[in-house]
Each structure stands twice: as C-alpha cells, then as structure tokens.
Design an enzyme around this catalytic site. Sequence first.
Site, PDB file in Angstrom:
ATOM      1  N   HIS A 174      53.559  35.599  41.315  1.00  0.00           N
ATOM      2  CA  HIS A 174      54.567  34.598  41.671  1.00  0.00           C
ATOM      3  C   HIS A 174      55.749  34.553  40.706  1.00  0.00           C
ATOM      4  O   HIS A 174      56.681  33.770  40.907  1.00  0.00           O
ATOM      5  CB  HIS A 174      53.934  33.194  41.692  1.00  0.00           C
TER       6      HIS A 174
HETATM    7  C1  UD1 Z   1      56.642  27.291  38.630  1.00  0.00           C
HETATM    8  C2  UD1 Z   1      56.984  27.469  37.166  1.00  0.00           C
HETATM    9  C3  UD1 Z   1      56.227  28.658  36.602  1.00  0.00           C
HETATM   10  C4  UD1 Z   1      54.744  28.523  36.863  1.00  0.00           C
HETATM   11  C5  UD1 Z   1      54.488  28.260  38.343  1.00  0.00           C
HETATM   12  C6  UD1 Z   1      53.034  27.974  38.573  1.00  0.00           C
HETATM   13  C7  UD1 Z   1      59.279  26.824  36.537  1.00  0.00           C
HETATM   14  C8  UD1 Z   1      60.645  27.320  36.252  1.00  0.00           C
HETATM   15  N1  UD1 Z   1      58.403  27.746  36.991  1.00  0.00           N
HETATM   16  O1  UD1 Z   1      57.072  28.454  39.304  1.00  0.00           O
HETATM   17  O2  UD1 Z   1      56.433  28.720  35.203  1.00  0.00           O
HETATM   18  O3  UD1 Z   1      54.118  29.705  36.488  1.00  0.00           O
HETATM   19  O4  UD1 Z   1      55.245  27.122  38.771  1.00  0.00           O
HETATM   20  O5  UD1 Z   1      52.649  28.206  39.877  1.00  0.00           O
HETATM   21  O6  UD1 Z   1      59.008  25.666  36.378  1.00  0.00           O
HETATM   22  N2  UD1 Z   1      57.092  26.127  46.926  1.00  0.00           N
HETATM   23  C9  UD1 Z   1      56.527  25.635  48.090  1.00  0.00           C
HETATM   24  N3  UD1 Z   1      55.578  24.663  47.970  1.00  0.00           N
HETATM   25  C10 UD1 Z   1      55.167  24.152  46.770  1.00  0.00           C
HETATM   26  C11 UD1 Z   1      55.758  24.655  45.608  1.00  0.00           C
HETATM   27  C12 UD1 Z   1      56.721  25.635  45.691  1.00  0.00           C
HETATM   28  O7  UD1 Z   1      56.846  26.064  49.191  1.00  0.00           O
HETATM   29  O8  UD1 Z   1      54.294  23.275  46.757  1.00  0.00           O
HETATM   30  C13 UD1 Z   1      58.090  27.213  47.050  1.00  0.00           C
HETATM   31  C14 UD1 Z   1      59.509  26.698  47.250  1.00  0.00           C
HETATM   32  O9  UD1 Z   1      60.161  27.592  48.097  1.00  0.00           O
HETATM   33  C15 UD1 Z   1      60.096  26.805  45.862  1.00  0.00           C
HETATM   34  C16 UD1 Z   1      59.389  28.025  45.290  1.00  0.00           C
HETATM   35  O10 UD1 Z   1      58.079  27.980  45.845  1.00  0.00           O
HETATM   36  O11 UD1 Z   1      61.487  26.941  45.864  1.00  0.00           O
HETATM   37  C17 UD1 Z   1      59.317  28.055  43.793  1.00  0.00           C
HETATM   38  O12 UD1 Z   1      58.752  26.846  43.281  1.00  0.00           O
HETATM   39  P1  UD1 Z   1      59.102  26.373  41.787  1.00  0.00           P
HETATM   40  O13 UD1 Z   1      58.278  25.209  41.444  1.00  0.00           O
HETATM   41  O14 UD1 Z   1      60.561  26.279  41.615  1.00  0.00           O
HETATM   42  O15 UD1 Z   1      58.695  27.611  40.911  1.00  0.00           O
HETATM   43  P2  UD1 Z   1      57.331  28.418  40.870  1.00  0.00           P
HETATM   44  O16 UD1 Z   1      57.635  29.828  41.237  1.00  0.00           O
HETATM   45  O17 UD1 Z   1      56.275  27.705  41.589  1.00  0.00           O
HETATM   46  N1  UDP Z   2      45.082  29.223  40.762  1.00  0.00           N
HETATM   47  C1  UDP Z   2      44.405  28.598  41.792  1.00  0.00           C
HETATM   48  N2  UDP Z   2      44.605  29.051  43.073  1.00  0.00           N
HETATM   49  C2  UDP Z   2      45.422  30.093  43.358  1.00  0.00           C
HETATM   50  C3  UDP Z   2      46.097  30.728  42.291  1.00  0.00           C
HETATM   51  C4  UDP Z   2      45.918  30.252  41.009  1.00  0.00           C
HETATM   52  O1  UDP Z   2      43.637  27.658  41.560  1.00  0.00           O
HETATM   53  O2  UDP Z   2      45.563  30.438  44.549  1.00  0.00           O
HETATM   54  C5  UDP Z   2      44.887  28.716  39.395  1.00  0.00           C
HETATM   55  C6  UDP Z   2      44.419  29.760  38.407  1.00  0.00           C
HETATM   56  O3  UDP Z   2      43.013  29.879  38.442  1.00  0.00           O
HETATM   57  C7  UDP Z   2      44.944  29.220  37.090  1.00  0.00           C
HETATM   58  C8  UDP Z   2      46.229  28.538  37.486  1.00  0.00           C
HETATM   59  O4  UDP Z   2      46.154  28.309  38.892  1.00  0.00           O
HETATM   60  O5  UDP Z   2      44.055  28.249  36.568  1.00  0.00           O
HETATM   61  C9  UDP Z   2      47.381  29.433  37.175  1.00  0.00           C
HETATM   62  O6  UDP Z   2      48.501  28.965  37.780  1.00  0.00           O
HETATM   63  P1  UDP Z   2      49.723  29.901  38.147  1.00  0.00           P
HETATM   64  O7  UDP Z   2      49.298  31.317  38.213  1.00  0.00           O
HETATM   65  O8  UDP Z   2      50.349  29.285  39.336  1.00  0.00           O
HETATM   66  O9  UDP Z   2      50.720  29.625  36.934  1.00  0.00           O
HETATM   67  P2  UDP Z   2      50.901  30.225  35.467  1.00  0.00           P
HETATM   68  O10 UDP Z   2      49.603  30.136  34.756  1.00  0.00           O
HETATM   69  O11 UDP Z   2      51.408  31.623  35.612  1.00  0.00           O
HETATM   70  O12 UDP Z   2      51.948  29.359  34.890  1.00  0.00           O
END
Ligand code: UD1
Ligand code: UDP
Length: 362
Positions: free
Chosen positions: A213
């Site tokens: 992601h």
């Molecule tokens: C965010 C964090 C990242 C973390 C990740 C965990 C920042 C800059 N990034 O990235 O560090 O690793 O969360 O998963 O804070 N979206 C949905 N539904 C949701 C959430 C997101 O559809 O419930 C989609 C939307 O299109 C959104 C995109 O995902 O624009 C990105 O979401 P965002 O929270 O901005 O960043 P992540 O890639 O999730």
């Molecule tokens: N995770 C989860 N379901 C998923 C993917 C990830 O429960 O489908 C959990 C994973 O086990 C870990 C956490 O989410 O505990 C990691 O989150 P993510 O990879 O979104 O973010 P990051 O750690 O890179 O910030």
Amino acid sequence: MLRITTIVGARPQFIKAAVIGRAIRERFSGKVSEYLIHTGQHYDENMSEVFFREMSIPSPDLNLQIGSGPHGETTGKMLMGIESALIANKPDLLLVYGDTNSTLAGALAASKALIPVAHVEAGLRSFNRSMPEEQNRVLTDHLSQFLFCPTQAAIDNLAHEGITHGRNGYRVFRTGDVMLDASLFYREQVAQRSNSIIKDLDLSGDFFLLTMHRAENTDDPVRLRAIWEGITRSDMQGVFPVHPRTRKVIEQLGLKPSRNLKLIEPVGYHDMIELESTCSFIVTDSGGVQKEAFFFGKPCITLRDQTEWVETVEAGWNVLVGANSDVIGAAMKRPLAPAERPLLYGDGHAGEQIVETILSAI
Ligand code: UD1
Ligand code: UDP
C-alpha cells in the site's frame, strides 16, 4: 489521576493503541484515564471498525470523521479538530503512534497547546524524505517530550538528530515494540477461535502472503507494474488482502492477477495473524507486516529500497528487493531461511512499560 488523550486514525494505530489501552484499563485503572480520538483517516469497516471489535478497543470518545483527501487538507482538518478537543479537555499528555498524518496532526496540536507529547514508535528512519511517513516521524519526534523507541537503532537515529535523554526536555526510552505485545496476546485468541480464513479461502498447501500500500509503489505506475510482473511470476499460491488505495490503482492500470494469486478485501487482525502464521513467506511493503513476519518466523521479502526495521535485514529474516521484477522473482523462488531468531523487539510487555514510565516521569 493522569489524563491521557490518545490519537488514532489509521489501521496500524488501532493495533498499537489496543495494547496500551488494555494496559491502562487492566493494570493502571484508577491511576490513568484515556480519552480516545479517532481522526477518521481510515473509515471502511474492514480498515477501522473490525479492529475495535476484534481487539476490544472501546469506541472512540470522539471521531473527527476527516476521511480521505490531500495531505495538507486532511492534516489541517485534523489539527483543527484535535486542537478544539485539547482546549476543551486539557489532558496531561497526548499519546501518538507511528508516522501517519494523524500522528503529525496530534503532535502539532498538542505541542502548540503546550501539552506534552508521547510518541510510541519514535526514532524510526528510512532516510528517504520523500516519504510522507518520514516527514511525519521526523517532525513528531522533534515535537515530543517522551520518545518510546522499539529498538537501539531508533535510539541511535534520534541521537544523530540531537534528541538524547535529558537534553532540551527530551526523555528517550527503549521499551520494545507494542506490535510484539499485540501479536503475542491476539495469537492466543486466534488459536481458540472456531472460524478459519484458511478454510474459507479453501487454501491447502504452501502459499505466500502479500500486502502492498506504500505510496512510493502505488503512485508510480512504472514501479507498480514491475512489482506486479515480479510477483505474478511465482507458481506458488498467494493471498493478497488489498488495501483500498492499491485496489483503485490495480483497477485503473488494469493489472491482471495470475491464476494462483487470490485478491481479497483487507482482513481483520485475527485473520491476518492466521495468514501470517500459516504462510510460507511474506511479500510486503508494510512496516508492521515486516515485523510480524519476523515475530511469526516467516521470511520476508520487502518491496522497498529502504526499511526502518534494519534489524530484521541484519538478522537475515528480511530482504529488500525494491521494485525490480527479476530480483523479486528470484527472492520468491528461494526465500531466506535463517537459523536463529534473536530477541529484537523486547519481551512482549512494551505497553505496560510505556504506561509505567509515563506515570513515574510526569
Ligand atoms: C496511511 C499512512 C501510512 C500507513 C497506512 C496504513 C499517511 C500519510 N499514510 O496510508 O503511513 O502505512 O495508512 O494502512 O498517513 N481509503 C479508503 N478507505 C479507507 C482508507 C483509505 O478507501 O478506509 C483509500 C482512499 O482512497 C484514500 C487512500 O485509500 O485516499 C489512501 O488513504 P490514506 O489514509 O491517505 O493513506 P494510506 O495509504 O492508507
Ligand atoms: N493488517 C491487517 N489486515 C490487513 C493488512 C494488514 O490486520 O489486511 C495489519 C497487519 O497485521 C499489521 C498492520 O495491519 O498489524 C499493518 O498496517 P499497514 O500495513 O496498513 O501499515 P504500516 O504498518 O505499513 O504503517
């Protein structure tokens, strides 16, 4: 009574906050109270609610419902919402986790309101300032008074930026990693449950688990296509719980999965633990999942050029393959097989240690 306000917003923060919240309720009730603010950065049922339910996290006291959008706009809205709550509640301390926009908004709001900030997972660095996470971590660390570091490498990184214990009001502690606490606690629950995602997916035999992601991969079509090509060369079955951000891009670019790769919706933490502990190896660009691979003794192939979790690479459990299809394909054919798994992330009691430290120091 010490009054803590905690900020969460994104999936990994629910998991980390579950650990400290449980420590507060079970070990420090009467001494510490927690007010939980969800920024609403993640909002889909399987990106947010499922973690509150499965991990018995109390419903947030306040949900700002900020949702998705450009970084400045969403971080700004979070800043406004958190500031209002801090002015109304005047907590003794603000607790933030990790490196998301919610983390930075919390740290900045509290810092301006002269409320001490405690940062859990402090000191992590990729040394890649183009990552939004790196910007968030550096700023949050410099705004914090309590810096809880999971590793020695994190302590050293802070020292290189002039953040050492006792200097300029900084208090730096090595506590181990709350994600280890979570994996140990919830794996027991998973062992007891009757349902199984492996059965539901009809998986038998060897499979790999994939998560991806990171913006540096999803927002760069050249990189993403190269990663996709490398991964889809594997003959092994694979399971890929797809983050919503990644799903959008896969659809936009029309990427086709190979027959043996199952794309599924993001899963809850229990299912994730079952997948991680049963698979043959993990391919990921997630920070948390790299560590969980190590906790569950699974070789990890990391789709990045740098990692914050350098100890997993040094210990031989993690390899950085970037976005090179040949390197990814080769790594998936011959996953790492180290003989030993050193204790890198503490003893599984980081959460309690963090609360205890705050109580004795504030
Ligand atoms: C965010 C964090 C990242 C973390 C990740 C965990 C920042 C800059 N990034 O990235 O560090 O690793 O969360 O998963 O804070 N979206 C949905 N539904 C949701 C959430 C997101 O559809 O419930 C989609 C939307 O299109 C959104 C995109 O995902 O624009 C990105 O979401 P965002 O929270 O901005 O960043 P992540 O890639 O999730
Ligand atoms: N995770 C989860 N379901 C998923 C993917 C990830 O429960 O489908 C959990 C994973 O086990 C870990 C956490 O989410 O505990 C990691 O989150 P993510 O990879 O979104 O973010 P990051 O750690 O890179 O910030």
